[in-house]
Design an enzyme around this catalytic site. Sequence first.
Site, short mmCIF file in Angstrom:
data_model
loop_
_atom_site.label_atom_id
_atom_site.label_comp_id
_atom_site.label_asym_id
_atom_site.label_seq_id
_atom_site.Cartn_x
_atom_site.Cartn_y
_atom_site.Cartn_z
N TYR A 176 39.65 50.99 43.06
CA TYR A 176 40.65 52.21 43.62
C TYR A 176 39.94 53.40 43.57
O TYR A 176 40.33 54.39 43.87
CB TYR A 176 41.96 52.22 42.91
CG TYR A 176 41.71 52.24 41.23
CD1 TYR A 176 41.35 53.44 40.54
CD2 TYR A 176 41.70 51.10 40.40
CE1 TYR A 176 41.55 53.50 39.36
CE2 TYR A 176 41.79 51.08 39.06
CZ TYR A 176 41.52 52.19 38.56
OH TYR A 176 41.22 52.39 37.06
N ARG A 217 38.99 60.06 33.55
CA ARG A 217 38.70 58.83 32.73
C ARG A 217 37.43 58.19 33.33
O ARG A 217 37.70 57.52 34.41
CB ARG A 217 39.98 58.01 32.92
CG ARG A 217 39.77 56.70 32.40
CD ARG A 217 40.97 55.50 32.24
NE ARG A 217 41.82 55.60 33.54
CZ ARG A 217 41.67 54.70 34.59
NH1 ARG A 217 40.41 54.14 34.72
NH2 ARG A 217 42.41 54.91 35.71
N HIS A 219 40.83 51.63 32.83
CA HIS A 219 42.12 52.24 32.23
C HIS A 219 42.27 51.48 31.03
O HIS A 219 42.66 51.65 30.24
CB HIS A 219 43.22 51.76 33.33
CG HIS A 219 44.60 51.96 32.51
ND1 HIS A 219 45.30 53.19 32.42
CD2 HIS A 219 45.70 50.99 32.15
CE1 HIS A 219 46.43 52.82 31.81
NE2 HIS A 219 46.61 51.85 31.67
#
Length: 369
Positions: free
Chosen positions: A278, A265, A269
């Site tokens: 993260y 990705r 998100h």
Amino acid sequence: MIQDDLPAIFRDFNPLENRMLRVIDDEGNIINKEIFPQLDDDSIIDAYKQMFYERTADEMAISYQRQGRMYTFTPNLGQEAIHIAAGMNIRKEDWLVPAFREMGTLLSRGVTMKEMFLFYLGNEHGGSFKNVSKTLPIAISIGTQLHHATGIGYSIKYKKKEEAVFTFIGDGGTSEGDFSEALNFAGVWQVPVVFTIQNNQYAISVPVKSQTKSINLAVKSVAFGIPGIKVDGNDFFAMYLAYKTASEYALSANGPMLIEAFTYRLGAHTTSDDPSKYRKKEEEEKWALVDPLLRLERYMKKMNIWNIDKDKLKEEYKQEIDAQFVSAENEKAYKIGDVFDYMYTDMPEDLMRQKDAYEQYLSWKENRK
């Protein structure tokens, strides 16, 4: 499941051996000529254009959301090869049961960007897909759609129809009980369902290594007696071949299959997410170099079939997409009954209270103008 009855690629790329199906490498060179799918040049050019359209629409949707003109959006950046390869193998007679990150597959199916925008504007009509049949609305609740897919597959088998069901889930969704339940019943009933795990390596902020100790996600098929395969999700040709094979297998009354599409990705998100919290920028930059559009473009140039003016094409797409967004933005409000009236034959009291509260809110909102 008898190993000898499996299609060749599912035997040769056994998930227990952690092998990954690839047809072209990162530079667009053919590395598995003997299994290269039979696609003519026009089909390959069309596939690229569909991927490019999804990429453009994705970028514009994020822009609209950042402008405050649309609610939370789930970006598809980096996963276009999976979506379009699937869309090119889903027939009109087949069923599509999406999660929430399959925009390209929905578009390939015939869903319009206006309908996609309506959904993310909170309009009930955004899930109706008026010109497309056998396509379920976007599922936000993680994993619930897999039960629907297995149930539809059971109905197809019971009625002896020649149809297949295609459904999707993310890597994080494989930790949900729904995932195991749906695959278990699909295996027991031997229903014609093609399950796809879009392994983009992060369930929001949680990496796959924190989700499972399995060597890959495709191997989860073994316990349920279902054929599984791990595929390079950034390789359009590998994804096309996997879907073509799985579709033919399901339509031949052999039962379900599980495809792990290993990808990344590249974006957030959702537009409410900040990936920098993260993961490292270096990781994102590394994966950007094997972007599925770049890889397909490199292949096309090596084969002398590249004839696309990307700047001109992007401008054409942007004008069309913007027109559809403006149309969605100006769409008349849906009837309140569309939200509440079709869930139960006799509406329960708690839902009546919700409907009454919402009507009061809308009345208050209108009086403030």
